[in-house]
Design a protein around this motif. Structure first.
Motif, PDB file in Angstrom:
ATOM      1  N   THR B  53       0.804  -1.221   0.000  1.00 14.28           N
ATOM      2  CA  THR B  53       0.000   0.000   0.000  1.00 14.28           C
ATOM      3  C   THR B  53       0.838   1.272   0.000  1.00 14.28           C
ATOM      4  O   THR B  53       0.297   2.363   0.077  1.00 14.28           O
ATOM      5  CB  THR B  53      -0.929   0.034   1.225  1.00 14.28           C
ATOM      6  OG1 THR B  53      -0.138  -0.199   2.393  1.00 14.28           O
ATOM      7  CG2 THR B  53      -2.003  -1.010   1.121  1.00 14.28           C
ATOM      8  N   LYS B  55       3.037   2.366   2.217  1.00 15.35           N
ATOM      9  CA  LYS B  55       3.391   2.969   3.503  1.00 15.35           C
ATOM     10  C   LYS B  55       4.874   2.781   3.785  1.00 15.35           C
ATOM     11  O   LYS B  55       5.524   3.661   4.330  1.00 15.35           O
ATOM     12  CB  LYS B  55       2.555   2.315   4.609  1.00 15.35           C
ATOM     13  CG  LYS B  55       2.688   3.026   5.925  1.00 15.35           C
ATOM     14  CD  LYS B  55       1.788   2.411   6.973  1.00 15.35           C
ATOM     15  CE  LYS B  55       2.069   3.039   8.313  1.00 15.35           C
ATOM     16  NZ  LYS B  55       1.563   2.223   9.405  1.00 15.35           N
ATOM     17  N   ASP B  74       2.914   6.646  -3.867  1.00 16.10           N
ATOM     18  CA  ASP B  74       2.590   6.817  -2.440  1.00 16.10           C
ATOM     19  C   ASP B  74       1.187   6.275  -2.149  1.00 16.10           C
ATOM     20  O   ASP B  74       0.467   5.848  -3.056  1.00 16.10           O
ATOM     21  CB  ASP B  74       2.745   8.278  -2.013  1.00 16.10           C
ATOM     22  CG  ASP B  74       1.770   9.196  -2.723  1.00 16.10           C
ATOM     23  OD1 ASP B  74       1.048   8.714  -3.611  1.00 16.10           O
ATOM     24  OD2 ASP B  74       1.733  10.396  -2.390  1.00 16.10           O
ATOM     25  N   GLU B  75       0.801   6.320  -0.883  1.00 17.62           N
ATOM     26  CA  GLU B  75      -0.438   5.668  -0.471  1.00 17.62           C
ATOM     27  C   GLU B  75      -1.672   6.151  -1.240  1.00 17.62           C
ATOM     28  O   GLU B  75      -2.443   5.307  -1.731  1.00 17.62           O
ATOM     29  CB  GLU B  75      -0.691   5.856   1.037  1.00 17.62           C
ATOM     30  CG  GLU B  75       0.381   5.319   1.953  1.00 17.62           C
ATOM     31  CD  GLU B  75       1.271   6.402   2.480  1.00 17.62           C
ATOM     32  OE1 GLU B  75       1.788   7.178   1.636  1.00 17.62           O
ATOM     33  OE2 GLU B  75       1.471   6.505   3.697  1.00 17.62           O
ATOM     34  N   PRO B  76      -1.910   7.483  -1.331  1.00 12.82           N
ATOM     35  CA  PRO B  76      -3.142   7.892  -2.012  1.00 12.82           C
ATOM     36  C   PRO B  76      -3.180   7.429  -3.474  1.00 12.82           C
ATOM     37  O   PRO B  76      -4.227   7.004  -3.957  1.00 12.82           O
ATOM     38  CB  PRO B  76      -3.112   9.419  -1.931  1.00 12.82           C
ATOM     39  CG  PRO B  76      -2.189   9.740  -0.822  1.00 12.82           C
ATOM     40  CD  PRO B  76      -1.192   8.643  -0.782  1.00 12.82           C
ATOM     41  N   ALA B  77      -2.028   7.493  -4.144  1.00 12.55           N
ATOM     42  CA  ALA B  77      -1.995   7.094  -5.550  1.00 12.55           C
ATOM     43  C   ALA B  77      -2.344   5.616  -5.673  1.00 12.55           C
ATOM     44  O   ALA B  77      -3.102   5.211  -6.573  1.00 12.55           O
ATOM     45  CB  ALA B  77      -0.615   7.374  -6.141  1.00 12.55           C
ATOM     46  N   ALA B  79      -4.063   3.844  -3.509  1.00  9.48           N
ATOM     47  CA  ALA B  79      -5.468   3.649  -3.142  1.00  9.48           C
ATOM     48  C   ALA B  79      -6.375   4.003  -4.318  1.00  9.48           C
ATOM     49  O   ALA B  79      -7.329   3.285  -4.623  1.00  9.48           O
ATOM     50  CB  ALA B  79      -5.803   4.506  -1.927  1.00  9.48           C
ATOM     51  N   ARG B  80      -6.055   5.109  -5.002  1.00 13.97           N
ATOM     52  CA  ARG B  80      -6.893   5.534  -6.124  1.00 13.97           C
ATOM     53  C   ARG B  80      -6.809   4.540  -7.281  1.00 13.97           C
ATOM     54  O   ARG B  80      -7.720   4.448  -8.100  1.00 13.97           O
ATOM     55  CB  ARG B  80      -6.444   6.915  -6.623  1.00 13.97           C
ATOM     56  CG  ARG B  80      -6.817   8.016  -5.652  1.00 13.97           C
ATOM     57  CD  ARG B  80      -6.333   9.359  -6.145  1.00 13.97           C
ATOM     58  NE  ARG B  80      -6.271  10.319  -5.042  1.00 13.97           N
ATOM     59  CZ  ARG B  80      -5.938  11.588  -5.190  1.00 13.97           C
ATOM     60  NH1 ARG B  80      -5.642  12.060  -6.390  1.00 13.97           N
ATOM     61  NH2 ARG B  80      -5.900  12.392  -4.154  1.00 13.97           N
TER      62      ARG B  80
END
Lengths: 374, 246, 552
Positions: B53, B55, B74-77, B79-80
């Motif tokens: 993920t 992190k 990174d995490e948001p990328a 996740a998206r």
């Protein structure tokens, strides 16, 4: 409603602020013989309190809703103040001690020959507004972008915000920096052609301040009330979780941080107009920390609490320093300790009777200092 | 099933202060697959999730999700891109209502500016209502999430995961602290989710893993010790040694 | 930072004085040349002039005494300088007051003059300077080795060609290597100075080489003058020029050394201030904004200890600082325990609230001290054994600053020892790493918390003792250290004492290095900005703790 929604009362507070300032403005214009006449001294104090309420509101936005304990918000307040102060100093024109129409007194005193470039356009009121909004926003933007992007948080962030305002204070204390050094900017005569010492200008300014504060309250309520507000609280309470939902918490924080800086800056500008002086002492880290305690006293995360806290604590300060000057620091110190120990929800929390799980003694589960955001 | 894996870790290693948490780990997951990961404490299960993920960044190795190298993101990328994660300890936004929790999780708006002016659409309302039914929290929709029971929080978090509409779900110890009945219900729920999405489950609870009835990977000291059906794996002498101690 | 500025004016006035001495000395020498024939009469009483009341007569008498020499010259001149020389009101009797009584100035025999008729010989500045110069000349021949060395230095600094014969004479009489070396430097300097007797190019270049090797500002001055002097050989002038730039380079290196010393000294103050924080913040996760006030109380404890010792046992006055060290540690440590038990323990797990509460506490502590001892500075004295300075190559090492550096290192070593080698240290580390487990194993965590906080506070007290030696002791003392010390802890990486050490040294030396480039205040601002930027790039400081769990 639940705790996070206790800012709903902000619109009520906004209405009260407008009404009260309106009444005071009218009462100040009554003849001095009238028993309900508000003296110029009280008007100046009221103006100062409203300016501080703006600062407190700004602090509450970032501390109450984004969990950023800022110890440097006075920097944005003072920058806004200096932006307005520059215009007011230029408005003095040839009426200064040295009678120089182009240069402020302190520059003549330093035997400068011309205005530094960053004073360009400072004789125009719109320029003052632009500077007041853009400079603090730009500084907040740069600082926040750097800090939030590298995930500086918790006490680390608090400490570097304090270092920021401390650095600015040292800079503004220097004569060569071009903002009047030690003495700052003062001896203002008028604003937009209105005499600053006339009761009508004072009354008008107080009412305008009330309107601006009410507007700021409503704007803040809008920002924290919607979906963005939910996200803000999500970021405050579980920042890393929002990342795994695909949000970028640094952007969220940056947005509210810059918005908050602008509110503080407007407060600073209102302060300068009504109090009549701005000097580097306004950058002192102690001022920023005091602003935090106003919010804590009033109730963090409630918006209205910030306004109430700022006014009450400053009223207390005014009274204390008049009657028992020695005791003020004891009082302020005790206020810090008592609020954090016994009144974590502040006065607003007391009013709403919100039971919160706050054990009297907690053991430090997280030894990692940046772990828990208080 | 296509031969191209959905998620593939190859030769991933990461070291924390001289301690090799993940040691040359390779693992691959087919699209639509559900996989259970088991292993003793410190085997590197959570660190593996952290790496997928975004992190934790691995020292060496590649993590491929479809055509993307996740180690660069990174995490948001991530996740998206369609990877959802449920944490070991349920992390919901306690001060927000159940409904607001779900609203934030919904796939779609992610930029703070657009959220500033966003209004909830009818479609979003319908999605949330659907999710509330799935996770059986319809009656608690306007309660503060902090007031939910432990099991309810686990479910809310799974609901938020579904709201993201990910292609791959990473679920870390979903039944820790649940009653037996809740555990079995959760197993059913995960199997239901697996109809449309790929799932990786990390779990200690052998009954639960048995109930899932999927391929199992055993991690030990940061790398794969054994892989296969649960019965086959649990008879592997190396696995027995690791679990029962020497 | 202000304390460093003092060395400037002080050095300046020193230099002025030396210039003054140089002028007077030249005058004395000139007069010596003229009175040369006079001196042939050995029976003349050169001391008689001292008994007059005319300053000019006294001064020229001093010159004559120096020229004539003799066993009584030095004692009389010293007595004059110390104001122990008395003359009778009538006639020319001269007496020196000794510890036990009186002695006759001319013979040194003990005497019993009628004290009613005596008056001290008057001394003004001109006389004093003449005495100093005369003493130097006399000491070169007959003083103790240290005095001879000092007067040789004086000749070197004055590099007056007229003194060449005297230097040569002294050279021929000594076997002492150091003295000889200094005299040779003095000779070389005199040779290259204006008005020197014509010498050959080789001798000149030897002199240049000698001075180049000697280095220092004095040599540089002579060489710079020589490089433009028409009286000298062109090759010499060129060599002198090269020597000047070589000396400049060396001086610059020494300058760096000096800056580094100041920087390290500043760094050691920061280290002392930050070490206590490293314990309370780094180990316990407690932000103690009253840390600076604990330092301030440590400084006031030092002051009170000094006062108490002076009133009880004045003889021990100069050692009261040694007593102040345990006193400050105990006072601040006890106060720290009270603070932990009374305030901090209710706020564990809420670092930001702790910050606010301790800030409130800091305001109260300041006001308490202000009410008790007043808002102004109190005077903490520096004991004689900490005053003064010595030279290490081209670096001036002030003893108080050196002592603070040593003190900081000793405190740090002691702290490491406590953390690593004592049961308390073991318990502290256990509680830090896993509180619940530690509690289950029978460690009384509450007690450990209190003692840990007490330890951190006690170290703040020690920092206060050190700071009292170099900074103003006032109720505001703590305020000026708190931001810096937090930056040091954060910059170094929380929970890492070595990081704290490295950060303190970096900030100290960095600050001093920036100072000459951009000025003291701008340097400070620049440093703050750099640290802010650094922390934003490396949020966990220079030496972060890594691993799973640290992140979240």
């Amino acid at each position: 409603m639940n705790a996070s929604l206790s800012f709903r009362g902000a619109s009520v507070t906004a209405v009260i602020v407008v009404l009260l300032t309106g009444i005071m403005a009218i009462a100040s214009l009554l003849p001095a013989s009238s028993p309900v006449q508000v003296s110029p001294f009280i008007m100046t104090l009221a103006g100062k309190y409203l300016a501080y309420a703006m600062l407190a509101l700004a602090v509450d936005l970032v501390w109450g809703f984004a969990g950023i304990l800022t110890l440097g918000h006075a920097a944005f307040f003072a920058l806004g103040g200096y932006a307005m102060g520059m215009y007011l100093v230029r408005e003095i024109g040839a009426r200064g001690v040295y009678g120089n129409a182009d240069l402020p007194d302190f520059m003549v005193f330093l035997s400068w020959k011309s205005l530094p470039w960053y004073w360009w356009g400072s004789d125009h009121f719109p320029m003052a507004l632009v500077l007041m909004l853009v400079v603090p926003a730009a500084l907040a933007g740069l600082f926040g972008w750097l800090a939030f992007r590298s995930r500086v948080s918790g006490v680390y962030l608090s400490i570097i915000t304090q270092a920021l305002t401390y650095a600015l204070m040292l800079a503004f204390f220097q004569n060569g920096f071009g903002f009047g050094g030690n003495n700052g900017l003062t001896d203002f005569k008028d604003i937009l052609g209105f005499d600053l010492h006339s009761p009508y200008t004072r009354a008008g300014m107080l009412f305008v301040s009330g309107l601006i504060l009410a507007g700021a309250l409503l704007a803040a309520r809008y920002v924290v009330g919607g979906r963005f507000g939910s996200l803000l609280i999500a970021v405050r309470d579980a920042e890393s979780r929002t990342r795994f939902l695909g949000y970028r918490p640094e952007q969220v924080k940056l947005l509210v941080w810059v918005f908050s800086a602008v509110i503080a800056a407007i407060g600073g500008a209102l302060y300068v107009i009504q109090v009549g002086i701005i000097n580097p002492g306004e950058f002192a880290p102690a001022n920023s920390i005091e602003a935090v305690i106003w919010v804590a006293v009033g109730g963090r995360g409630t918006l209205s609490g910030a306004v109430v806290g700022a006014i009450l604590v400053n009223l207390g300060k005014t009274l204390f320093t008049a009657w028992l000057p020695e005791m003020w620091l004891y009082g302020l110190g005790a206020l810090f300790m008592a609020t954090t120990l016994f009144l974590p929800q502040g006065l607003m929390g007391l009013m709403h009777h919100m039971p919160k799980k706050r054990p009297s003694e907690v053991t430090p589960e997280v030894t990692n200092p940046e772990g828990g955001e208080a | 099933m296509s031969t191209e894996p959905l998620l593939e870790l190859s030769h991933v290693s990461v070291t924390f202060d001289g301690f090799r948490a993940i040691n040359d780990l390779s693992l691959s997951l087919a699209p639509g697959e559900m996989r259970a990961i088991i292993g003793p404490n410190g085997a590197g299960k959570t660190t593996m999730m952290d790496i997928i993920t975004g992190k934790t960044r691995p020292d060496t190795g590649v993590v491929r999700f479809r055509e993307h190298d996740l180690t660069k993101l990174d995490e948001p990328a991530i996740a998206r891109m369609g990877i959802g994660r449920k944490f070991q300890k349920p992390t919901v936004f306690e001060e927000l209502t159940v409904r607001d929790n779900l609203l934030l999780s919904l796939k779609g708006l992610r930029s703070p500016f657009s959220l500033l002016f966003a209004k909830e659409t009818a479609e979003e309302t319908a999605r949330i209502d659907g999710l509330l039914r799935t996770i059986r929290l319809g009656r608690d929709a306007s309660r503060q999430a902090g007031g939910l029971s432990h099991g309810q929080k686990q479910w809310l978090e799974i609901g938020m995961l579904l709201g993201q509409e990910p292609d791959l779900l990473l679920v870390d110890e979903p039944v820790a602290g649940m009653t037996d009945a809740e555990t079995m219900e959760t197993a059913d729920l995960l199997r239901e989710i697996n109809q449309t999405r790929s799932v990786v489950v990390v779990e200690h609870d052998m009954e639960f893993v048995r109930a899932l009835d999927v391929k199992v990977t055993v991690l030990h000291e940061g790398s794969v010790l054994a892989e296969g059906e649960l019965d086959q794996v649990s008879n592997d002498p190396r696995v027995i040694e690791v679990y029962l101690g020497r | 930072m202000a304390e460093f500025a003092m060395s400037g004016p002080a050095a300046l006035s020193g230099r002025k004085m030396r210039n003054g001495v140089r002028g007077i000395f030249a005058a004395v020498l000139l007069s010596l040349l003229f009175i040369q024939p006079h001196n042939a009469r050995a029976d003349e009483d050169v001391f008689a002039g001292l008994a007059t009341t005319q300053f000019n007569t006294i001064a020229s008498s001093v010159d004559q005494i120096a020229q004539q020499g003799g066993p009584r010259a030095l004692p009389v001149l010293r007595a004059l300088a110390d104001r122990k020389l008395f003359a009778t009101r009538e006639g020319d009797g001269l007496f020196i007051r000794t510890d036990s009584g009186w002695e006759d100035a001319r013979s040194g025999a003990s005497a019993t003059p009628d004290e009613e008729t005596l008056r001290p010989v008057r001394v003004n500045n001109r006389v004093r300077l003449a005495v100093a110069a005369a003493e130097a000349e006399l000491e070169l021949v007959s003083g103790t080795p240290a005095e001879r060395q000092a007067s040789a230095m004086l000749f070197y600094q004055r590099h007056d060609p007229a003194m060449l014969p005297a230097i040569d004479k002294a050279l021929s009489k000594t076997d002492d290597v150091t003295l000889k070396n200094t005299l040779q430097d003095a000779r070389a300097a005199a040779l290259l100075s204006p008005g020197a007797p014509v010498s050959d190019a080789q001798a000149q270049q030897q002199a240049v080489a000698k001075l180049k090797a000697a280095g220092g500002l004095d040599a540089r001055g002579v060489l710079a003058q020589a490089s433009t002097s028409e009286a000298l050989d062109p090759a010499t002038r060129k060599a002198a020029e090269a020597a000047v730039s070589s000396i400049d380079f060396k001086l610059k290196l020494w300058g760096f050394g000096q800056d580094a010393f100041y920087g390290l000294s500043l760094g050691s103050v920061l280290l002392l201030a930050a070490m206590g924080l490293a314990i309370t913040f780094g180990v316990m996760g407690v932000i103690n904004m009253a840390h600076g006030e604990l330092m301030m109380i440590g400084a006031y404890t030092t002051w009170l200890t000094q006062k108490a010792v002076l009133s009880v046992a004045p003889a021990l006055g100069s050692f009261s600082l040694v007593l102040a060290i345990p006193a400050a540690f105990l006072v601040c440590g006890a106060l720290g325990i009270v603070i932990e038990r009374g305030l901090i323990r209710f706020l564990y797990g809420r670092p930001l609230e702790t910050l606010l509460a301790t800030w409130g506490l800091s305001l109260i502590l300041q006001q308490v001290i202000r009410s008790l001892f007043g808002p102004t500075n109190v005077a903490v004295t520096t004991p004689p054994w900490l005053s003064g300075s010595f030279h290490l190559g081209g670096i001036e090492v002030t003893i108080d600053r050196l002592a603070i550096m040593i003190f900081a290192v000793v405190v740090m070593a002691g702290l490491m020892l406590v953390l690593r080698r004592t049961p308390l240290g073991l318990e502290m580390r256990a509680v830090t790493q896993n509180r619940r487990m530690a509690a289950l194993m029978g460690i009384r965590t509450a007690r450990v918390d209190a003692l840990t906080f007490g330890l951190g506070s006690g170290i703040a007290g020690l920092a206060g003792v050190a700071v009292s030696q170099i900074d103003n002791v006032s109720p505001n003392l703590g305020q000026s250290y708190i931001i810096d010390s937090f930056l040091v802890v954060v910059f170094g990486g929380v929970g890492n004492l070595w990081g704290t050490l490295a950060a303190a040294a970096t900030l100290g030396v960095g600050g001093k290095a920036l100072e000459p480039l951009v000025g003291a205040v701008s340097g400070k601002i620049l440093l703050l900005v750099l640290v802010i930027l650094y922390i934003q790039r490396h949020p966990r400081g220079m030496f972060p703790l890594r691993g799973r769990g640290v992140e979240s």
